[in-house]
Design an enzyme around this catalytic site. Structure first.
Site, PDB file in Angstrom:
ATOM      1  N   TYR A 371       0.678  -1.246  -0.071  1.00  0.00           N
ATOM      2  CA  TYR A 371       0.157   0.087   0.051  1.00  0.00           C
ATOM      3  C   TYR A 371       0.831   1.148   0.079  1.00  0.00           C
ATOM      4  O   TYR A 371       0.526   2.194  -0.616  1.00  0.00           O
ATOM      5  CB  TYR A 371      -0.925  -0.136   1.216  1.00  0.00           C
ATOM      6  CG  TYR A 371      -1.906   1.002   1.215  1.00  0.00           C
ATOM      7  CD1 TYR A 371      -3.130   1.030   0.733  1.00  0.00           C
ATOM      8  CD2 TYR A 371      -1.658   2.325   1.892  1.00  0.00           C
ATOM      9  CE1 TYR A 371      -4.111   1.991   0.543  1.00  0.00           C
ATOM     10  CE2 TYR A 371      -2.682   3.505   1.970  1.00  0.00           C
ATOM     11  CZ  TYR A 371      -3.844   3.196   1.412  1.00  0.00           C
ATOM     12  OH  TYR A 371      -4.838   3.942   1.439  1.00  0.00           O
ATOM     13  N   TYR A 375       4.202   5.499  -2.441  1.00  0.00           N
ATOM     14  CA  TYR A 375       4.579   6.575  -1.682  1.00  0.00           C
ATOM     15  C   TYR A 375       6.179   6.711  -1.673  1.00  0.00           C
ATOM     16  O   TYR A 375       6.769   7.751  -1.709  1.00  0.00           O
ATOM     17  CB  TYR A 375       4.155   6.849  -0.364  1.00  0.00           C
ATOM     18  CG  TYR A 375       2.555   7.017  -0.311  1.00  0.00           C
ATOM     19  CD1 TYR A 375       2.046   8.484  -0.591  1.00  0.00           C
ATOM     20  CD2 TYR A 375       1.643   6.222  -0.159  1.00  0.00           C
ATOM     21  CE1 TYR A 375       0.535   8.526  -0.656  1.00  0.00           C
ATOM     22  CE2 TYR A 375       0.149   6.173  -0.309  1.00  0.00           C
ATOM     23  CZ  TYR A 375      -0.154   7.336  -0.398  1.00  0.00           C
ATOM     24  OH  TYR A 375      -1.655   7.624  -0.331  1.00  0.00           O
TER      25      TYR A 375
END
Length: 536
Positions: A371, A375
């Protein structure tokens, strides 16, 4: 739009006198004159030439240096001023000490002189608590030409970037994350750094030479190495969290509206913006997080994970967290996190929704590491991310702008929370052979795990995810060099790992290296650098 086209439009705005006046300002700040002209024309169209004049006057005051010249320095100007101010600082100290024979009074005069320029210096807010030796060290930095170069360059870049951001040149539609001018300056500096690295050689006391470029490429200064290490550490945390049945939270912390210069999709100026820089925004976020950590400590809530800092499209920083914690403590953590984030401007529209977003992740049916992987990549090299949704461009294109933003504003992008510091992990990876001896079992487990890139096993071998700093079984070990620095301060050197249980030092660094221009050395075959040899 070309400079010629801008000048044609400027000729139609205001009176003859104000055109002559604005021309002087544009010429004073010539490197960014195109940006100033664009902003002036846009303001005149929106609110009239008087409002444009008022805006330009304010910008000119911000961009003025102490002597009335522009703060938009080039390299030659920085070198000249650094030479001048370092000499003035020494002369001021000597003159004051000759009159008063008092070190503290002399240091105060130097501090006043340095701070009059608005630069960040070694004289911090607690300077009055310094010992005489610490004050002398701070003054010696003010006598140093290289220190002044660094201070002047930082002040110039951040003042100019803050001004361009306030004028609307940092936004999704134009100059995402960092202004085009700021990005070009960082790009030019990186090119100079690469050239310097390519001309330097590291040499140790045995005469072994290693090209600095090879050492840098093998270290975490290399984006690919940095990315791989971060992913290994994240996977290790996730495996440990699953084994201990922890809860997983993905959090986002954002600054209040007054810190955002530009609105989201529209690209219009935010009417609530109060002129805060990204540096101010980072101070706000760090202060809020420190308050949260203090509250968690009081309630004995344990957390571990990673923090990522990245910019909004207008350069305002925000934080993402991937945190693991015991499931029974999740609700208490939520309450503390929300309370501190909404302490300031908590009643503004959308505060709870956007400024302290909390998502609970399912460790059994999903991967928190997967997940958060986008980023990580987005803020290093953009590989395998695809489109950067914040910027509306490919992440491989915008990653350079993100890292340039972090470099210009001095923002730390990644931070580990909990467990043994990564420095210990890197130092264990330097050991090529198994550790043997009466009490080497635990250290050997940590070394083997590090050598295999198994961060979960490393966490187990070094006390677990939630180990407190005072209970660390291994720490980075430094020695104090015999020679003081040129500023009269002690210099520490990392040499290995301290086993706190056995009070034994495991040496990982056996040589001391110095940098020398390659042209100064006799040509000989360069040694191959071991992994992570230098930049730590």
């Amino acid at each position: 739009m070309s400079d010629l086209d801008l000048n044609k439009q400027l000729a139609k705005i205001g009176t003859v006198q104000c055109r002559q006046w604005s021309k002087q300002i544009f010429e004073r700040h010539l490197p960014i004159s195109l940006y100033l002209k664009h902003a002036y024309i846009r303001k005149a169209r929106q609110s009239g030439y008087k409002a444009a004049n008022a805006q330009l006057r304010e910008v000119d005051q911000v961009l003025r240096w102490a002597d009335g010249s522009s703060v938009v320095f080039d390299q030659d100007r920085i070198k000249h001023l650094a030479l001048l101010y370092s000499g003035d600082s020494k002369h001021l100290f000597d003159g004051t000490y000759k009159r008063t024979s008092d070190i503290r009074t002399s240091a105060f005069s130097v501090r006043t002189f340095v701070q009059s320029f608005g630069v960040k210096s070694s004289f911090d807010e607690n300077w009055s608590r310094y010992s005489n030796e610490e004050m002398l060290a701070a003054c010696k930095r003010a006598f140093d030409e290289k220190t002044w170069r660094r201070m002047l360059k930082e002040h110039s870049q951040r003042t100019v970037e803050g001004t361009l951001r306030k004028l609307g040149f940092v936004r999704k539609q134009s100059g995402v994350y960092i202004s085009n001018y700021g990005a070009s300056r960082v790009k030019a500096q990186r090119a100079r750094n690469r050239t310097w690295i390519d001309t330097m050689v590291a040499i140790n006391e045995e005469g072994i030479q290693v090209p600095l470029r090879e050492a840098v490429d093998a270290s975490i200064s290399n984006p690919k190495v940095r990315h791989a290490e971060l992913m290994a550490r994240l996977r290790g945390y996730e495996e440990e969290a699953k084994e201990h049945d922890c809860g997983a939270l993905f959090l986002t912390m954002t600054c209040p509206s007054s810190f955002h210069a530009i609105l989201g999709e529209s690209g219009r100026k935010n009417p609530k913006f109060e002129g805060h820089t990204p540096e101010d925004g980072m101070d706000y976020l760090n202060t809020t997080w420190a308050q949260i950590r203090a509250d968690l400590k009081k309630k004995k809530i344990k957390i571990a994970g990673f923090r990522i800092c990245e910019p909004h499209h207008d350069g305002t920083p925000h934080l993402h967290f991937l945190l693991y914690l015991p499931k029974p403590q999740t609700d208490d953590f939520r309450a503390i996190f929300i309370k501190h984030n909404l302490k300031q401007f908590g009643d503004e529209q959308g505060a709870e929704q956007y400024r302290c977003d909390i998502q609970e992740l399912d460790l059994e049916n999903g991967s928190p590491t997967g997940y958060i992987a986008k980023y990580i990549a987005k803020n290093i090299d953009g590989e395998d991310v695809g489109e950067d949704l914040e910027a509306g461009q490919e992440a491989t294109t915008t990653a350079d702008r993100v890292t340039a933003w972090a470099s210009l504003w001095g923002i730390r992008q990644f931070q580990q929370i909990g467990s043994t510091p990564a420095t210990v992990y890197r130092e264990f990876r330097r050991l090529p052979k198994p550790l043997v001896g009466k009490h080497a079992e635990k250290a050997e487990r940590a070394r083997t795990a590090s050598d295999n890139g198994d961060y979960a096993a490393f966490i187990k071998a070094t006390g677990g995810m939630f180990v407190q700093r005072k209970h660390l079984t291994f720490r980075a070990f430094h020695i104090v060099k015999e020679r003081l620095s040129s500023f009269g301060e002690e210099v520490k050197r990392l040499i290995g790992i301290l086993s706190t249980e056995q009070s034994v030092v495991i040496q990982t660094r056996f040589h001391e290296w110095t940098l020398t221009p390659a042209c100064m050395l006799i040509t000989q075959e360069a040694a191959q650098p071991p992994p992570l040899e230098y930049w730590q």
